[in-house]
Scaffold this active site. Structure first.
Site, PDB file in Angstrom:
ATOM      1  N   LYS A  28       0.879  -1.177   0.000  1.00 47.31           N
ATOM      2  CA  LYS A  28       0.000   0.000   0.000  1.00 47.31           C
ATOM      3  C   LYS A  28       0.913   1.223   0.000  1.00 47.31           C
ATOM      4  O   LYS A  28       1.439   1.626   1.032  1.00 47.31           O
ATOM      5  CB  LYS A  28      -0.898  -0.058   1.246  1.00 47.31           C
ATOM      6  CG  LYS A  28      -2.070   0.880   1.205  1.00 47.31           C
ATOM      7  CD  LYS A  28      -3.132   0.472   2.212  1.00 47.31           C
ATOM      8  CE  LYS A  28      -4.206   1.518   2.381  1.00 47.31           C
ATOM      9  NZ  LYS A  28      -4.984   1.782   1.172  1.00 47.31           N
TER      10      LYS A  28
HETATM   11  N1  PPE Z   1      -7.819  -1.381  -2.904  1.00 45.77           N
HETATM   12  C1  PPE Z   1      -7.267  -0.165  -2.790  1.00 45.77           C
HETATM   13  C2  PPE Z   1      -6.603   0.445  -3.974  1.00 45.77           C
HETATM   14  C3  PPE Z   1      -7.320   0.499  -1.568  1.00 45.77           C
HETATM   15  O1  PPE Z   1      -6.756   1.705  -1.457  1.00 45.77           O
HETATM   16  C4  PPE Z   1      -7.989  -0.091  -0.474  1.00 45.77           C
HETATM   17  C5  PPE Z   1      -8.068   0.611   0.842  1.00 45.77           C
HETATM   18  C6  PPE Z   1      -8.550  -1.375  -0.643  1.00 45.77           C
HETATM   19  C7  PPE Z   1      -8.446  -1.996  -1.874  1.00 45.77           C
HETATM   20  C8  PPE Z   1      -9.228  -2.108   0.477  1.00 45.77           C
HETATM   21  O2  PPE Z   1      -8.324  -2.505   1.479  1.00 45.77           O
HETATM   22  P1  PPE Z   1      -8.776  -2.707   2.990  1.00 45.77           P
HETATM   23  O3  PPE Z   1      -8.970  -1.347   3.576  1.00 45.77           O
HETATM   24  O4  PPE Z   1      -7.670  -3.438   3.604  1.00 45.77           O
HETATM   25  O5  PPE Z   1     -10.050  -3.474   2.981  1.00 45.77           O
HETATM   26  N2  PPE Z   1      -8.043   2.027   0.782  1.00 45.77           N
HETATM   27  C9  PPE Z   1      -7.742   2.809   1.962  1.00 45.77           C
HETATM   28  C10 PPE Z   1      -7.523   4.271   1.645  1.00 45.77           C
HETATM   29  C11 PPE Z   1      -8.664   5.026   1.106  1.00 45.77           C
HETATM   30  C12 PPE Z   1      -8.385   6.506   0.974  1.00 45.77           C
HETATM   31  O6  PPE Z   1      -9.105   7.169   0.219  1.00 45.77           O
HETATM   32  O7  PPE Z   1      -7.488   7.028   1.655  1.00 45.77           O
HETATM   33  C13 PPE Z   1      -8.790   2.594   3.046  1.00 45.77           C
HETATM   34  O8  PPE Z   1      -9.888   2.151   2.771  1.00 45.77           O
HETATM   35  O9  PPE Z   1      -8.461   2.887   4.201  1.00 45.77           O
END
Ligand code: PPE
Length: 304
Positions: A158
């Site tokens: 990430k």
């Molecule tokens: N894909 C991406 C590209 C992504 O950024 C997130 C989380 C996910 C999938 C889902 O991951 P999880 O949170 O582990 O279920 N995105 C983070 C950031 C969002 C933002 O705008 O800042 C979040 O949801 O915290």
């Protein structure tokens, strides 16, 4: 606008929100290599609890590992500092943003020798795609921008820099009047949204993108587990955008997005144009789990 809280954890100390500053020559600000997490703390009956803290801290360290960044703290120290930061801000519900970045000291692509800095900020953050979106579903658009090749983006990490791609997609979707973008991968299969994973339901079978071009979402994993407990089959399998058009139900998952139904893609109504039965059942199960209403999922909670 961001709602200010009291304290931000910076390299081992809690500092006042307004004092949590960095130099403009901070390496990460120029070259985009910073790794981060998004975590939520929910107000549970027994007090505020952070959802799946260990898994988020693990992914934080995995992201750093992929990029050869040495975080100068242990897993336990970061986990404890997250709990300490939430506690210091006396919030019952909040979003938590740990960030590890390359500090001030050198310029140029190579950052060898630069210190890795770590911060943890928390703030109240409501429904990511709006209360109405969470309840009634959002309208999405397939992006003209695609997710990076698997040998370009190490999507298991990430990383701040990846979100410039997400911003292109989001800008385009919003400019065209949609709430969110769905990006395809380099081969044209559905990948994920700008900051959330995607699931479709067709004929009672739930599908989600396999782990290639996507971030391995912790909410995605939570939903797969909850769906399994509820007796649904979940397949991690590639699918195309036209399968999304004819799906009975579509939803996005993410820490920020939680479980957000999608009611339209590219001007095609998804299912009945409102959140489907399975989506609603999974959304309920999710909110029960994060709010500590189901004993079985207590293991996912770290109380403050
Ligand atoms: N894909 C991406 C590209 C992504 O950024 C997130 C989380 C996910 C999938 C889902 O991951 P999880 O949170 O582990 O279920 N995105 C983070 C950031 C969002 C933002 O705008 O800042 C979040 O949801 O915290």
């Amino acid at each position: 606008m961001l709602e200010k809280t009291d304290k931000i954890w910076m390299d081992g100390n809690l500092v006042a929100w307004d004092d949590a500053k960095v130099h403009v020559l901070t390496h990460s600000l120029h070259y985009g290599l910073a790794i981060f997490e998004g975590i939520r703390c929910y107000d549970c009956k027994k007090g505020p609890a952070v959802f799946r803290l260990d898994e988020h801290v693990k992914r934080f360290f995995d992201s750093a590992h992929i990029f050869n960044m040495e975080i100068p703290y242990s897993h336990g120290e970061i986990a404890r500092s997250i709990l300490k930061t939430v506690k210091a801000n006396r919030l019952r519900e909040c979003y938590i943003r740990p960030l590890a970045y390359i500090g001030y000291g050198v310029m140029g692509i190579s950052s060898t020798g630069s210190a890795i800095k770590v911060s943890i900020a928390v703030w109240p953050w409501g429904a990511y795609l709006g209360e109405d979106g969470l309840k009634n579903g959002i309208r999405a658009k397939t992006s003209s921008f695609i997710r990076g090749h698997v040998n370009s983006n190490m999507s298991m990490a990430k990383v701040s820099g990846y979100y410039v791609n997400s911003q292109l997609a989001k800008q385009e979707a919003v400019a065209l009047g949609y709430d969110e973008a769905i990006l395809l991968d380099t081969e044209g299969y559905v990948s994920e949204a700008t900051g959330a994973n995607i699931f479709i339901v067709r004929g009672g079978v739930i599908k989600t993108t396999p782990l290639t071009s996507i971030l391995e979402g912790i909410t995605r994993n939570t939903i797969m587990e909850l769906a399994g407990e509820m007796g649904y089959e979940v397949r991690q399998e590639r699918f195309t955008r036209d399968e999304v058009y004819i799906a009975d139900e579509v939803f996005l998952t993410g820490t920020a997005a939680e479980v957000t139904p999608v009611r339209e893609l590219d001007g095609r109504t998804v299912g009945k144009g409102k959140p489907g039965e399975i989506t609603k059942a999974l959304q309920d199960a999710f909110f029960h789990a994060v709010k500590g209403k189901n004993k079985r999922h207590e293991r996912w909670l770290s109380y403050i």
